[in-house]
Design a protein around this motif. Structure first.
Motif, PDB file in Angstrom:
ATOM      1  N   UNK A 294       0.820  -1.214   0.000  1.00 56.82           N
ATOM      2  CA  UNK A 294       0.000   0.000   0.000  1.00 56.82           C
ATOM      3  C   UNK A 294       0.856   1.267   0.000  1.00 56.82           C
ATOM      4  N   UNK A 295       1.978   1.239   0.702  1.00 54.30           N
ATOM      5  CA  UNK A 295       2.854   2.409   0.781  1.00 54.30           C
ATOM      6  C   UNK A 295       3.758   2.560  -0.440  1.00 54.30           C
ATOM      7  N   UNK A 296       3.881   1.509  -1.230  1.00 51.91           N
ATOM      8  CA  UNK A 296       4.632   1.619  -2.473  1.00 51.91           C
ATOM      9  C   UNK A 296       5.844   0.731  -2.664  1.00 51.91           C
ATOM     10  N   UNK A 297       6.667   0.478  -1.633  1.00 54.69           N
ATOM     11  CA  UNK A 297       7.888  -0.284  -1.887  1.00 54.69           C
ATOM     12  C   UNK A 297       7.669  -1.721  -2.397  1.00 54.69           C
ATOM     13  N   UNK A 298       6.652  -2.403  -1.876  1.00 55.86           N
ATOM     14  CA  UNK A 298       6.342  -3.759  -2.335  1.00 55.86           C
ATOM     15  C   UNK A 298       7.538  -4.694  -2.169  1.00 55.86           C
ATOM     16  N   UNK A 299       8.078  -4.768  -0.958  1.00 56.29           N
ATOM     17  CA  UNK A 299       9.288  -5.528  -0.660  1.00 56.29           C
ATOM     18  C   UNK A 299       8.994  -6.970  -0.258  1.00 56.29           C
ATOM     19  N   UNK A 300       7.904  -7.175   0.475  1.00 53.81           N
ATOM     20  CA  UNK A 300       7.634  -8.473   1.092  1.00 53.81           C
ATOM     21  C   UNK A 300       6.665  -9.331   0.290  1.00 53.81           C
ATOM     22  N   UNK A 301       6.764 -10.628   0.491  1.00 52.63           N
ATOM     23  CA  UNK A 301       5.853 -11.604  -0.099  1.00 52.63           C
ATOM     24  C   UNK A 301       5.553 -12.665   0.958  1.00 52.63           C
TER      25      UNK A 301
ATOM     26  N   UNK B  65      11.366 -11.442   2.770  1.00 58.24           N
ATOM     27  CA  UNK B  65      11.824 -10.295   1.992  1.00 58.24           C
ATOM     28  C   UNK B  65      12.150 -10.793   0.590  1.00 58.24           C
ATOM     29  N   UNK B  66      11.397 -10.304  -0.415  1.00 57.65           N
ATOM     30  CA  UNK B  66      11.592 -10.784  -1.779  1.00 57.65           C
ATOM     31  C   UNK B  66      12.292  -9.764  -2.668  1.00 57.65           C
ATOM     32  N   UNK B  67      11.960  -8.481  -2.516  1.00 57.16           N
ATOM     33  CA  UNK B  67      12.584  -7.419  -3.312  1.00 57.16           C
ATOM     34  C   UNK B  67      13.368  -6.486  -2.387  1.00 57.16           C
TER      35      UNK B  67
END
Length: 97
Positions: free
Chosen positions: A26-33, A47-49
């Motif tokens: 939602x905040x934008x970084x889209x780091x986790x999966x 942590x994927x990205x």
């Protein structure tokens, strides 16, 4: 390999609620999966990205079980999943416990 400040997820504490993934996306970084884990219905966060992390700590703040630890120095390869620390214990640095 670049050095980054990243969140880390304790697989033993993670209950797979995906709140961290939702807030990060939602905040934008889209780091986790969330990845499937054998014997666990909902999966576990990881942590994927790592290269997308902005170190805002939002994921740390929403985790109900404190499975995500504050940022720490870590080596990684951009575009590759960051491995989880099984039974990780933070005590003057990360050690397998």
């Amino acid at each position: 390999m670049p050095i980054a400040i990243l969140p880390d997820v304790d697989e033993q504490r993670c209950i797979g609620c995906a709140l961290c993934v939702e807030i990060c996306t939602a905040l934008g970084p889209d780091v986790l999966r969330v990845k499937p884990v054998e014997g666990w219905k909902r999966g576990k966060a990881f942590v994927f990205y790592p290269e997308r992390c902005i170190s805002d700590g939002a994921c740390v703040g929403v985790c109900p079980t404190h499975a995500i630890f504050w940022m720490r120095p870590m080596e990684y390869t951009a575009g590759q999943p960051v491995p989880l620390h099984k039974n990780g214990v933070f005590s003057k640095g990360w050690e397998e416990g």
